[in-house]
Write a protein that holds these residues in place. Structure first.
Motif, PDB file in Angstrom:
ATOM      1  N   GLY A 100       1.958  -6.451 -14.124  1.00 32.81           N
ATOM      2  CA  GLY A 100       2.209  -5.460 -14.985  1.00 32.81           C
ATOM      3  C   GLY A 100       3.652  -4.791 -14.354  1.00 32.81           C
ATOM      4  O   GLY A 100       4.260  -5.353 -13.928  1.00 32.81           O
ATOM      5  N   GLN A 101       3.609  -3.382 -14.648  1.00 34.11           N
ATOM      6  CA  GLN A 101       4.572  -2.396 -13.916  1.00 34.11           C
ATOM      7  C   GLN A 101       4.175  -1.715 -12.458  1.00 34.11           C
ATOM      8  O   GLN A 101       4.702  -1.064 -11.963  1.00 34.11           O
ATOM      9  CB  GLN A 101       4.799  -1.413 -15.081  1.00 34.11           C
ATOM     10  CG  GLN A 101       5.501  -1.738 -16.419  1.00 34.11           C
ATOM     11  CD  GLN A 101       6.563  -2.356 -16.035  1.00 34.11           C
ATOM     12  OE1 GLN A 101       7.475  -2.024 -15.484  1.00 34.11           O
ATOM     13  NE2 GLN A 101       6.669  -3.679 -16.882  1.00 34.11           N
ATOM     14  N   ARG A 102       3.115  -2.255 -12.143  1.00 28.60           N
ATOM     15  CA  ARG A 102       2.590  -1.768 -10.971  1.00 28.60           C
ATOM     16  C   ARG A 102       2.531  -2.749  -9.849  1.00 28.60           C
ATOM     17  O   ARG A 102       2.265  -4.024  -9.956  1.00 28.60           O
ATOM     18  CB  ARG A 102       1.109  -1.214 -11.151  1.00 28.60           C
ATOM     19  CG  ARG A 102      -0.042  -2.030 -11.430  1.00 28.60           C
ATOM     20  CD  ARG A 102      -1.377  -1.093 -11.339  1.00 28.60           C
ATOM     21  NE  ARG A 102      -1.062  -0.155 -12.291  1.00 28.60           N
ATOM     22  CZ  ARG A 102      -1.381  -0.191 -13.665  1.00 28.60           C
ATOM     23  NH1 ARG A 102      -1.500  -1.200 -14.196  1.00 28.60           N
ATOM     24  NH2 ARG A 102      -1.090   0.919 -14.406  1.00 28.60           N
ATOM     25  N   THR A 103       2.578  -2.531  -8.771  1.00 29.85           N
ATOM     26  CA  THR A 103       2.710  -3.029  -7.441  1.00 29.85           C
ATOM     27  C   THR A 103       1.160  -2.876  -6.784  1.00 29.85           C
ATOM     28  O   THR A 103       0.774  -1.896  -6.238  1.00 29.85           O
ATOM     29  CB  THR A 103       3.560  -2.648  -6.205  1.00 29.85           C
ATOM     30  OG1 THR A 103       4.980  -2.934  -6.947  1.00 29.85           O
ATOM     31  CG2 THR A 103       3.653  -3.606  -5.213  1.00 29.85           C
TER      32      THR A 103
ATOM     33  N   TRP B  75      -7.696  -5.176  -4.105  1.00 31.68           N
ATOM     34  CA  TRP B  75      -6.379  -4.838  -4.307  1.00 31.68           C
ATOM     35  C   TRP B  75      -6.415  -3.318  -4.071  1.00 31.68           C
ATOM     36  O   TRP B  75      -7.228  -2.574  -4.554  1.00 31.68           O
ATOM     37  CB  TRP B  75      -5.873  -5.289  -5.858  1.00 31.68           C
ATOM     38  CG  TRP B  75      -5.608  -6.799  -6.064  1.00 31.68           C
ATOM     39  CD1 TRP B  75      -6.244  -7.288  -7.097  1.00 31.68           C
ATOM     40  CD2 TRP B  75      -5.045  -7.498  -5.273  1.00 31.68           C
ATOM     41  NE1 TRP B  75      -5.817  -8.565  -6.904  1.00 31.68           N
ATOM     42  CE2 TRP B  75      -5.041  -8.849  -5.846  1.00 31.68           C
ATOM     43  CE3 TRP B  75      -4.095  -7.370  -4.239  1.00 31.68           C
ATOM     44  CZ2 TRP B  75      -4.148  -9.952  -5.396  1.00 31.68           C
ATOM     45  CZ3 TRP B  75      -3.618  -8.555  -3.667  1.00 31.68           C
ATOM     46  CH2 TRP B  75      -3.585  -9.680  -4.155  1.00 31.68           C
ATOM     47  N   VAL B  76      -5.246  -2.642  -3.825  1.00 30.46           N
ATOM     48  CA  VAL B  76      -4.879  -1.222  -3.680  1.00 30.46           C
ATOM     49  C   VAL B  76      -3.670  -1.053  -4.457  1.00 30.46           C
ATOM     50  O   VAL B  76      -2.691  -1.828  -4.148  1.00 30.46           O
ATOM     51  CB  VAL B  76      -4.965  -0.841  -2.110  1.00 30.46           C
ATOM     52  CG1 VAL B  76      -4.569   0.613  -2.098  1.00 30.46           C
ATOM     53  CG2 VAL B  76      -6.149  -1.298  -1.290  1.00 30.46           C
ATOM     54  N   GLY B  77      -3.834  -0.186  -5.308  1.00 29.11           N
ATOM     55  CA  GLY B  77      -2.637   0.334  -6.124  1.00 29.11           C
ATOM     56  C   GLY B  77      -2.306   1.691  -5.529  1.00 29.11           C
ATOM     57  O   GLY B  77      -2.867   2.715  -5.933  1.00 29.11           O
ATOM     58  N   VAL B  78      -1.406   1.705  -4.487  1.00 33.24           N
ATOM     59  CA  VAL B  78      -1.013   2.791  -3.625  1.00 33.24           C
ATOM     60  C   VAL B  78      -0.616   4.020  -4.656  1.00 33.24           C
ATOM     61  O   VAL B  78      -0.952   5.197  -4.491  1.00 33.24           O
ATOM     62  CB  VAL B  78      -0.170   2.488  -2.560  1.00 33.24           C
ATOM     63  CG1 VAL B  78      -0.004   4.017  -1.583  1.00 33.24           C
ATOM     64  CG2 VAL B  78      -0.477   1.598  -1.643  1.00 33.24           C
ATOM     65  N   GLU B  79       0.434   3.730  -5.544  1.00 37.07           N
ATOM     66  CA  GLU B  79       0.820   4.693  -6.381  1.00 37.07           C
ATOM     67  C   GLU B  79      -0.084   5.191  -7.249  1.00 37.07           C
ATOM     68  O   GLU B  79      -0.130   6.823  -7.659  1.00 37.07           O
ATOM     69  CB  GLU B  79       1.912   4.178  -7.263  1.00 37.07           C
ATOM     70  CG  GLU B  79       3.239   3.886  -6.344  1.00 37.07           C
ATOM     71  CD  GLU B  79       3.277   2.228  -5.889  1.00 37.07           C
ATOM     72  OE1 GLU B  79       2.099   1.718  -6.046  1.00 37.07           O
ATOM     73  OE2 GLU B  79       3.952   1.878  -5.184  1.00 37.07           O
ATOM     74  N   ASP B  80      -0.976   4.699  -7.585  1.00 33.32           N
ATOM     75  CA  ASP B  80      -1.814   5.088  -8.601  1.00 33.32           C
ATOM     76  C   ASP B  80      -2.959   5.634  -7.995  1.00 33.32           C
ATOM     77  O   ASP B  80      -4.167   6.389  -8.656  1.00 33.32           O
ATOM     78  CB  ASP B  80      -2.442   4.145  -9.544  1.00 33.32           C
ATOM     79  CG  ASP B  80      -1.502   3.543 -10.513  1.00 33.32           C
ATOM     80  OD1 ASP B  80      -0.740   4.376 -11.265  1.00 33.32           O
ATOM     81  OD2 ASP B  80      -1.253   2.125 -10.542  1.00 33.32           O
ATOM     82  N   GLY B  81      -3.417   5.517  -6.438  1.00 31.95           N
ATOM     83  CA  GLY B  81      -4.482   6.128  -5.790  1.00 31.95           C
ATOM     84  C   GLY B  81      -5.861   5.212  -6.166  1.00 31.95           C
ATOM     85  O   GLY B  81      -6.975   5.887  -6.356  1.00 31.95           O
ATOM     86  N   LEU B  82      -5.596   4.032  -6.568  1.00 40.86           N
ATOM     87  CA  LEU B  82      -6.719   3.125  -7.026  1.00 40.86           C
ATOM     88  C   LEU B  82      -6.725   2.047  -6.062  1.00 40.86           C
ATOM     89  O   LEU B  82      -5.933   1.513  -5.649  1.00 40.86           O
ATOM     90  CB  LEU B  82      -6.600   2.814  -8.445  1.00 40.86           C
ATOM     91  CG  LEU B  82      -6.380   3.875  -9.536  1.00 40.86           C
ATOM     92  CD1 LEU B  82      -6.005   3.215 -10.986  1.00 40.86           C
ATOM     93  CD2 LEU B  82      -7.832   4.531  -9.618  1.00 40.86           C
ATOM     94  N   ALA B  83      -8.133   1.490  -6.076  1.00 42.77           N
ATOM     95  CA  ALA B  83      -8.477   0.077  -5.535  1.00 42.77           C
ATOM     96  C   ALA B  83      -9.752  -0.437  -6.121  1.00 42.77           C
ATOM     97  O   ALA B  83     -10.403   0.213  -6.935  1.00 42.77           O
ATOM     98  CB  ALA B  83      -8.695   0.384  -4.026  1.00 42.77           C
TER      99      ALA B  83
END
Length: 458
Positions: A285-288, A304-312
């Motif tokens: 989607g809109q996230r890397t 997966w790690v979504g660095v901008e969202d602080g999620l994994a």
């Protein structure tokens, strides 16, 4: 007023549980275990199984396949950070006699060395590593399939070479180096090359009938650095936290950020994204997302790690195919990110002010293009276009009074503050580009000079 957002809302937890339930049912997987991490803390785990009373947990081991490559890459980056090698070094410098010694360490890490995707027959994932005792048995007669450094072509044998590189430089086995340098410091006590109970058995599910067949779990031998490891959802969450922010006991934040930076574009048919140094980079989607997928007969894994969202997110399953663990892991991150967006940290003023830096802030002009220079919370500088698109970047200070670009077009470039004889600021020099306080200001040091007639109309 402060609030705690550590726990997920009931609706979010139900949506996560629903996602893995449908994945297990529709993918016809014997079992599936998943976990979500937020800000370095595991906030949800879930599991589904077809066996009553025996659901796996966060401590149950599964084979993680090519996620192993990321661990191998960490070992190589550690060697670089210790000054024992350079990523631009040819392999021959540290591991002679391979027949592909001209390829560089960086090319092996990013799958741009032109090596084949697989070993010669027999199928290495389902046969003992003892059938491939030498590197020649791994690389085969056609060791290079593409021009070196010009094409991204995923290569399992390439990571075998990196594993042997680690052994040659360290003087001990890949497994020993991994345990002492990565697994133990990160507290990953349930990760290793061999399974330790409780662990899941691998299965193949018949494509046209609801019946199963056990898959072999062989020791991969020389191919171990490409895909040998067993791990758990709990341990992989610890690894995800490391991939997000680094850990000075293993790799610092700058080196982990370098791993996450695209080093090669995605190959044909691989979708949007790319590959860093041992890490896959995908667009969801809109996230890397950065991390890795993994598979071996009987197992599929995704981290997966979504660095901008602080999620994994981590998803592990014990079926050869059917359930796409990487896709489900991406969905779990999306569910949390959309239902409970990251709450930003409160704004705080800087603890102290450097008056000389403060005087540099504000508008600057590259020709007639307006830019703003601002201070960042980490005592750096940030240059951004004021309108439209342009080349922005962050900069970090050097001891000599200059600044180094950290990203974008100016990555690695030098920013200098040029002063007049009286100490006042004349202009900024950024990789030879001149930035002045006014557009083509009279008397300014503008390459090519400024027309004496000045600005005019028609």
């Amino acid at each position: 007023m402060t609030s705690s957002f550590e726990e997920l809302l009931p609706g979010t937890r139900r949506a996560l549980s629903y996602r893995i339930a449908t994945a297990q049912a529709e993918g016809r997987a014997p079992s599936c275990v998943a976990a979500v991490q937020r800000a370095g803390r595991t906030v949800w785990t879930g599991a589904r199984t077809c066996v009553e009373g025996h659901a796996p947990g966060g401590d149950t081991q599964y084979r993680i396949g090519s996620i192993t490559k990321t661990f191998t890459a960490v070992l190589v980056l550690r060697l670089r950070d210790e000054g024992l090698l350079d990523l631009g070094d040819p392999l021959e410098k540290h591991l002679p006699g391979t027949g592909v010694g001209e390829v560089t360490v960086a090319q092996l890490l990013s799958h741009t060395a032109g090596l084949p995707a697989e070993t010669p027959a027999p199928w290495w994932e389902r046969t003992p590593g003892s059938l491939r005792p030498e590197l020649a048995d791994v690389l085969g007669e056609r060791a290079r399939m593409h021009p070196v450094g010009r094409t991204h072509h995923y290569s399992n044998p390439g990571y075998t070479l990196l594993g042997r590189l680690v052994e040659a430089v360290r003087g001990r086995s890949w497994a020993e180096a991994l345990r002492s340098e990565v697994l133990e410091p990160l507290g990953m006590r349930r990760t290793g090359p061999e399974p330790e109970a409780p662990y899941a058995g691998g299965w193949a599910v018949h494509p046209w009938a609801d019946v199963m067949l056990p898959e072999p779990a062989v020791d991969l031998g020389l191919m171990a650095p490409a895909g040998q490891l067993w791990s758990t959802a709990d341990d992989l969450c610890r690894f995800a936290a490391f991939l997000a922010v680094g850990d000075d006991r293993v790799l610092g934040a700058d080196s982990v950020r370098e791993m996450r930076t695209p080093a090669a574009p995605a190959g044909p048919g691989e979708g949007a994204g790319g590959y860093g140094l041992g890490l896959q980079i995908v667009r969801a989607g809109q996230r890397t997302l950065v991390g890795h997928s993994g598979s071996l007969p009987g197992f599929v894994a995704g981290l997966w790690v979504g660095v901008e969202d602080g999620l994994a997110a981590v998803v592990l399953t014990n079926a050869t195919s059917g359930l796409s663990a990487p896709a489900v892991a991406a969905d779990l991150i999306g569910i949390v990110a959309e239902a409970e967006p990251r709450i930003p940290e409160p704004w705080r003023p800087l603890p102290e002010v450097d008056q000389e830096l403060l005087a540099l802030t504000g508008p600057w002009f590259w020709g007639t293009a307006a830019y703003a220079l601002s201070l960042t919370a980490d005592r750096g500088l940030q240059l951004q276009p004021l309108r439209g698109t342009g080349r922005g970047a962050r900069f970090a200070a050097r001891p000599d009074g200059t600044w180094t670009g950290l990203d974008g077009y100016y990555l690695g470039e030098t920013l200098r503050v040029v002063r007049r004889a009286d100490g006042s600021v004349s202009h900024l020099d950024l990789g030879s580009f001149v930035f002045t306080r006014e557009p083509y200001e009279p008397g300014g040091v503008v390459p090519g000079g400024v027309d004496e007639g000045g600005w005019r109309g028609l």
